[in-house]
Scaffold this active site. Structure first.
Site, PDB file in Angstrom:
ATOM      1  N   ASP A 304       0.813  -1.214   0.000  1.00 23.57           N
ATOM      2  CA  ASP A 304       0.000   0.000   0.000  1.00 23.57           C
ATOM      3  C   ASP A 304       0.853   1.274   0.000  1.00 23.57           C
ATOM      4  OD1 ASP A 304      -2.334   1.440  -0.092  1.00 23.57           O
ATOM      5  OD2 ASP A 304      -2.983   0.976   1.944  1.00 23.57           O
ATOM      6  N   LYS A 353      -8.138  -1.838   3.523  1.00 26.92           N
ATOM      7  CA  LYS A 353      -7.526  -0.525   3.723  1.00 26.92           C
ATOM      8  C   LYS A 353      -7.461  -0.177   5.212  1.00 26.92           C
ATOM      9  CE  LYS A 353      -6.569   2.308   1.002  1.00 26.92           C
ATOM     10  NZ  LYS A 353      -5.277   2.730   0.385  1.00 26.92           N
ATOM     11  N   LYS A 394      -8.508  14.156  -2.226  1.00 20.94           N
ATOM     12  CA  LYS A 394      -8.957  13.486  -0.996  1.00 20.94           C
ATOM     13  C   LYS A 394      -8.822  14.402   0.214  1.00 20.94           C
ATOM     14  CE  LYS A 394      -6.328  10.268   0.844  1.00 20.94           C
ATOM     15  NZ  LYS A 394      -5.649   8.975   1.036  1.00 20.94           N
TER      16      LYS A 394
END
Length: 555
Positions: A304, A353, A394
């Site tokens: 990630d 996540k 975001k």
């Protein structure tokens, strides 16, 4: 001082025509418990490093090439390579690699005679691939060419997109693996470019053939495969299915349901000898994949991309605990509107996540048993919401509540607008560049009486461990070798990168002690003595002048 070129003048390093050989003394402290007392002893071990200086022609195949990250990193690289400028309301803009450790940061080489630090660009410490030279390709479940994908992503300024269209419209993703069970159902409308009617064994062979063709068609020396596609749900680790290398390969042949697309890509990449990097949070690297990588001595890294909120969190919590403050509640809220956010709106994908974001504080909490009792942890909550309007921009909001002196409470609230793909793209480049460099670094332990750094034909060096924990600085949930502590504190991760690369050129690790500036040298003492004499003389003269004035005034 910043300098572009440097030369190491030391008996501990030799530059050969195709490699650098260095002799490095690694000093650390070993601890153990004896009679309920922690004992500590300094330990010193010599290592010899061998780093190939031959920079290859490198290709990067991205899974999810047509996504926001894939289209942005390719567009940004082309803009830099071609020197494209564009106009916005703020004026003329020029391309750059801001946000890249290798391209936009410096590394402290040492200090000069005046005690001032000397820096070099990070990418000068060892020969590295130039991002402008990387050849990109890859797969996507959607058939949009990269010009269309770039427009759909709505990340880059219009005037830049307009100029990039002719350079990107002929880059079309290869058909990809699509297994609906592993990603959100809302992704089905994008899935018009998939490999059809093949078993999982056939899918692995299909991907292997794609890698071979890409490598040969572009006359590449190496290919690195990068997963930047949708977050998958976690795969169950099942005994007899994916728990060992042999079981995993047999399960692929049997077409077992629990083998995910990202794992199939990883297996294909490893079997082709290509480094595989997982940029999403799912558990691609089930035990069988890790064992396969070790068996084939192929590098893997994950998990990630660490670009925004988590990077900030690893700094904040490290700072708070190091300052003797006790974080007791960490609440992180995000909302985003790109396709990543859409996919994460499904519970199974969000859970992947959530796990990668939540574990980031564990090692820092574990480091301070004064603040935290055994098995005590801060309350840590992560929320992600899909808000289409904000697109790739975001929003991340964090609240840190800490206990402070005499039962006081301290609350820090932070708002962070993360341009998601513009932050992730330089990290993708860094991962590719540093992973390739790590493939060229070898080392070995030295015997106690072994001679210096001359390269002997009988020497045998070992590659770095296939699990590249050295890349942890760039990843939220660092994959590490079995039994190895996980380090999440950001500055420790950065120091690891710097110090390993400095070891490759025979330089010591940076310790920040500055002992040479902690004692007065002879010259300083001499200057101080002279100043004292001058001050005494001036004081005596001033006193005499005052007495003279008094005598004159008496008349």
């Amino acid at each position: 001082m910043l300098t572009q070129q440097f030369k190491i003048k030391s008996p501990n390093v030799v530059y050969h025509s195709d490699c650098i050989i260095s002799d490095y003394n690694y000093e650390t402290t070993r601890t153990w418990v004896e009679d309920n007392t922690i004992c500590a002893a300094p330990v010193s071990q010599r290592y010899k490093f061998k780093t190939s200086t031959t920079v290859p022609k490198l290709g990067c195949m991205i899974v999810g090439l047509g996504g926001n990250n894939g289209s942005t990193v390719v567009a940004g690289t082309i803009a830099n390579r071609e020197g494209i400028t564009w106009r916005t309301k703020d004026g003329i803009q020029t391309p750059n690699y801001w946000g890249s450790v290798t391209q936009a940061t410096t590394l402290k080489l040492g200090t000069d005679a005046d005690g001032k630090d000397t820096f070099i660009p990070f990418n000068k410490i060892l020969p590295m691939v130039d991002p402008n030279d990387i050849v990109f390709g890859g797969w996507d479940i959607n058939n949009a060419n990269l010009a269309e994908a770039m427009e759909r992503a709505q990340v880059l300024d219009y005037d830049l997109q307009r100029q990039l269209v002719p350079l990107m419209k002929n880059i079309v993703p290869l058909p990809s693996i699509y297994i609906p069970d592993f990603i959100a159902a809302n992704q089905s409308e994008r899935a018009n470019n998939v490999i059809l009617n093949k078993s999982k064994q056939q899918l692995v062979e299909h991907i292997r053939n794609d890698i071979r063709n890409f490598k040969s068609q572009n006359q590449l020396d190496k290919v690195i495969v990068m997963w930047s596609a949708n977050t998958e749900r976690f795969s169950d680790v099942v005994e007899g299915v994916n728990d060992t290398c042999d079981n995993l390969l047999a399960s692929i042949k049997r077409d077992e349901e629990e083998i995910s697309p990202s794992t199939l890509f990883a297996v294909a990449s490893i079997l082709e000898g290509s480094t595989y990097i997982n940029g999403s949070p799912q558990n691609t690297f089930v035990p069988g994949v890790i064992e396969l990588a070790m068996k084939n001595d192929v590098r893997i890294a994950g998990d990630d991309f660490k670009s925004g909120q988590t990077k900030m969190k690893s700094v904040m919590v490290d700072w708070l605990i190091s300052a003797g403050l006790k974080p007791v509640s960490i609440v992180s809220y995000n909302h985003l509107g790109n396709n990543d956010g859409k996919n994460l709106s499904a519970p199974s994908q969000f859970r992947s996540k959530e796990i990668s974001k939540s574990n980031v504080v564990d090692d820092m909490v574990e480091s301070n048993k004064i603040l935290y009792k055994e098995n005590e942890h801060p309350d840590h909550v992560v929320v992600i919401k899909y808000v289409p309007y904000v697109g790739d921009s975001k929003r991340a909001m964090d609240e840190y509540v800490s206990e402070i002196f005499m039962n006081g409470k301290n609350t820090i609230v932070m708002h962070n607008t993360c341009e998601d793909s513009l932050l992730a793209s330089p990290i993708i480049l860094d991962l590719v560049i540093l992973a390739e460099l790590c493939e060229r670094i070898q080392f070995r332990k030295c015997d106690e009486n072994e001679a210096g750094v001359s390269l002997e034909g009988t020497e045998t060096f070992e590659n770095l461990h296939p699990v590249m924990s050295i890349l942890s600085y760039l990843l939220k949930a660092p994959l590490v070798p079995r039994g190895t502590p996980i380090v999440n504190a950001l500055m420790k991760q950065r120091a690891c990168l710097e110090n390993v690369f400095k070891a490759c050129v025979g330089l010591p690790a940076e310790n920040h002690m500055l002992l040479e500036q902690k004692l007065l040298c002879r010259e300083e003492r001499s200057v101080e003595n002279k100043m004292e004499k001058v001050l005494k003389k001036e004081t005596t003269t001033n006193t005499m002048n005052v007495e003279k004035m008094r005598v004159l005034e008496s008349f």
